[in-house]
Design a protein around this motif. Structure first.
Motif, short mmCIF file in Angstrom:
data_model
loop_
_atom_site.label_atom_id
_atom_site.label_comp_id
_atom_site.label_asym_id
_atom_site.label_seq_id
_atom_site.Cartn_x
_atom_site.Cartn_y
_atom_site.Cartn_z
N SER A 188 5.90 2.21 7.71
CA SER A 188 7.55 2.07 6.68
C SER A 188 6.77 3.60 5.76
CB SER A 188 7.24 0.46 6.18
OG SER A 188 5.87 0.39 5.84
N GLY A 189 5.24 3.41 5.32
CA GLY A 189 5.46 4.31 4.10
C GLY A 189 4.85 3.54 2.72
N GLU A 190 4.77 2.29 3.92
CA GLU A 190 4.08 1.37 2.48
C GLU A 190 2.78 1.40 2.08
OE1 GLU A 190 7.32 -2.44 2.64
OE2 GLU A 190 5.18 -2.62 3.04
N TRP A 191 1.78 2.34 3.00
CA TRP A 191 0.77 2.22 2.50
C TRP A 191 0.23 3.60 1.39
CZ3 TRP A 191 -1.76 7.62 2.04
CH2 TRP A 191 -0.47 8.95 3.53
N ALA B 82 -0.83 -4.42 15.01
CA ALA B 82 1.06 -4.34 15.46
C ALA B 82 1.20 -4.66 13.08
CB ALA B 82 1.49 -5.45 15.24
N SER B 83 0.14 -5.25 12.52
CA SER B 83 0.92 -5.05 11.26
C SER B 83 0.35 -3.77 10.66
CB SER B 83 0.14 -6.17 10.44
OG SER B 83 0.27 -7.18 10.57
N VAL B 84 -0.75 -3.47 11.19
CA VAL B 84 -0.74 -1.97 10.57
C VAL B 84 0.15 -0.86 10.74
CG1 VAL B 84 -3.06 -0.38 10.81
CG2 VAL B 84 -3.65 -2.76 10.23
N ILE B 85 0.15 -0.72 11.97
CA ILE B 85 0.86 0.11 12.69
C ILE B 85 2.13 0.38 11.75
CG2 ILE B 85 2.47 0.74 14.36
CD1 ILE B 85 0.68 0.51 16.16
N SER C 166 4.32 -5.49 -1.73
CA SER C 166 4.49 -4.60 -0.59
C SER C 166 4.69 -5.86 0.93
CB SER C 166 3.36 -3.52 0.64
OG SER C 166 2.93 -3.80 1.56
N LYS C 167 5.58 -5.69 1.81
CA LYS C 167 6.17 -6.52 2.86
C LYS C 167 4.86 -6.81 3.84
CE LYS C 167 10.06 -5.75 2.93
NZ LYS C 167 10.13 -4.89 1.68
N TRP C 168 4.54 -5.26 4.05
CA TRP C 168 3.51 -5.55 4.76
C TRP C 168 2.01 -5.82 5.16
CZ3 TRP C 168 4.68 -5.20 9.92
CH2 TRP C 168 6.15 -4.87 10.62
N MET C 169 1.74 -5.81 3.81
CA MET C 169 0.46 -5.86 3.20
C MET C 169 0.33 -7.57 3.36
SD MET C 169 -2.31 -5.84 2.21
CE MET C 169 -2.41 -3.54 2.25
N ALA C 170 1.94 -7.91 3.09
CA ALA C 170 1.43 -9.96 2.73
C ALA C 170 1.71 -9.59 4.57
CB ALA C 170 2.74 -9.96 2.03
N THR C 171 2.17 -9.62 5.09
CA THR C 171 2.44 -9.90 7.04
C THR C 171 0.39 -9.24 7.48
OG1 THR C 171 4.25 -8.70 6.98
CG2 THR C 171 3.20 -9.28 8.91
N LEU C 172 0.20 -8.22 6.66
CA LEU C 172 -1.10 -8.18 7.58
C LEU C 172 -1.97 -9.27 6.96
CD1 LEU C 172 -2.80 -6.17 8.51
CD2 LEU C 172 -3.45 -5.14 6.62
#
Length: 381
Positions: free
Chosen positions: A263-266, A255-258, A76-82
């Motif tokens: 993105s649906g990665e959650w 912004a990362s949580v949004i 998950s790129k968004w998790m790595a960002t978060l």
């Protein structure tokens, strides 16, 4: 006009009345450029050293844990960002523990809430975007190639510092920038492959472009933070450093949580935790450790911007890129060859020359200050 008491008795000393002290105090604070934290010399160097240690350890740990997350099945790129900003609430502890004395301002009028909100929001959004670019780069590039590209942030920062912060360059600073960049380059050319196994050529190019963009954006952020301290915030206590980190991280985290939900990665996070190579507990600890490490690193970056400059902060960040392979040897038992040893020695040399330049600047500033003080005393007496 100040009044001077004539000394007719050899046992009497020259006396100053209160309005003379007020004028001197006003002169010291009537500058548009924020001065470094007013500490004793040894305290200033101790503060710089502490921030350097936190930055080196924090960044090395964060990069290694980020690579470990991807290697063990995280995707998950968004998790790595978060996780790069999510641990900011721990900074509330030192903020509350700091003395509650009034901040020393270089301006009689503090910035409005609207101005502060605009600064924190803009920087926070840029940080979120920068973190996403770094996450993509680390996903698609090997550690050494990633380090080489990240070293370009020094070149970007040199440009931004010159135009935004009026940064002056000396031979020692140029030497430091060049040597540190060469150190990271040596690590990169020692790489046997362009990217991790299973990464296609197109993804490698994406990772390359994203890392270059992240390096440029990161350098811009450092210069903008320094400009904010100098021209807008104008505070001389470390609490403003923590406030800057907390509020910008709050925006970046939001912004990362949004992005994670949009993105649906959650939806894939539960399956990602179930299939993580080292187990569920290791998955959680990896994310928590990454979050804490990035927060330690980030506050040290901002701290060095505050007490020294954005270029100095960036030089130390680049030094960490050469230190990280050493940490990888300990953590992952990576092979340490002669090229990496030479790169490490070059990094230490580049770091030392920049530290020496700051020592020369500090000594010159103190001599000038003492000279001015003696001249004022002589003219008064």
């Amino acid at each position: 006009m100040p009044v001077v008491v004539e000394d007719r008795n050899p046992n009497l000393k020259c006396l100053l009345i209160d309005n003379q002290e007020a004028i001197l105090e006003k002169d010291e604070t009537s500058t548009d450029h924020i001065q470094p934290v007013k500490l004793d010399q040894w305290k200033w160097w101790l503060l710089v050293a502490a921030n350097i240690v936190f930055l080196l350890v924090g960044q090395a740990a964060a990069v290694l844990l980020g690579r470990f997350y991807y290697d063990q099945g995280g995707n998950s790129k968004w998790m790595a960002t978060l996780v790069q900003t999510a641990a900011f609430p721990i900074l509330l502890i030192p903020l509350f523990l700091l003395p509650s004395s009034k901040d020393t301002l270089t301006s009689s009028t503090p910035p409005s809430l609207r101005v502060l909100g605009s600064i924190y929001f803009s920087l926070g959004v840029l940080i979120a975007g920068d973190n996403m670019l770094y996450s993509i780069g680390l996903l698609y590039l090997s550690a050494s190639t990633y380090s080489l590209i990240c070293a370009t942030q020094l070149a970007f920062n040199a440009v931004f510092s010159y135009f935004i912060n009026s940064q002056k360059f000396t031979a020692l600073i140029l030497n430091s920038v060049v040597v540190l960049s060469l150190s990271a380059a040596l690590i990169a050319v020692n790489d046997d492959s362009d990217g991790p196994s299973g990464v296609s050529r197109s993804k490698y190019i994406i990772g390359f472009i994203c890392t270059v963009g992240a390096s440029a954006l990161y350098s811009l952020l450092l210069s903008l933070m320094q400009l904010s301290f100098q021209k807008v915030l104008k505070k001389e206590t470390f609490s403003i450093v923590l406030e800057m980190q907390i509020y910008t991280s709050l925006v970046a985290t939001s912004a990362s949580v949004i992005g994670l939900f949009a993105s649906g990665e959650w939806k894939s996070l539960h399956g990602e935790m179930e299939s993580f190579g080292k187990g569920k507990i290791s998955y959680v600890l990896t994310l928590v450790g990454t979050a804490v490490s990035w927060q330690v690193c980030s506050v040290a970056v901002v701290g060095l911007i505050f007490v020294v400059s954005s270029l100095f902060s960036n030089v130390i960040s680049t030094l960490s890129l050469a230190v990280t392979p050493i940490a990888a040897v300990v953590a992952f038992h990576d092979k340490m060859n002669g090229v990496k040893v030479i790169a490490m020695l070059l990094a230490i040399w580049g770091f030392a020359t920049y530290i020496y330049q700051n020592y020369l600047d500090d000594s010159k500033a103190r001599r000038t200050q003492n000279s001015v003080g003696e001249s004022q005393n002589n003219s008064i007496c």
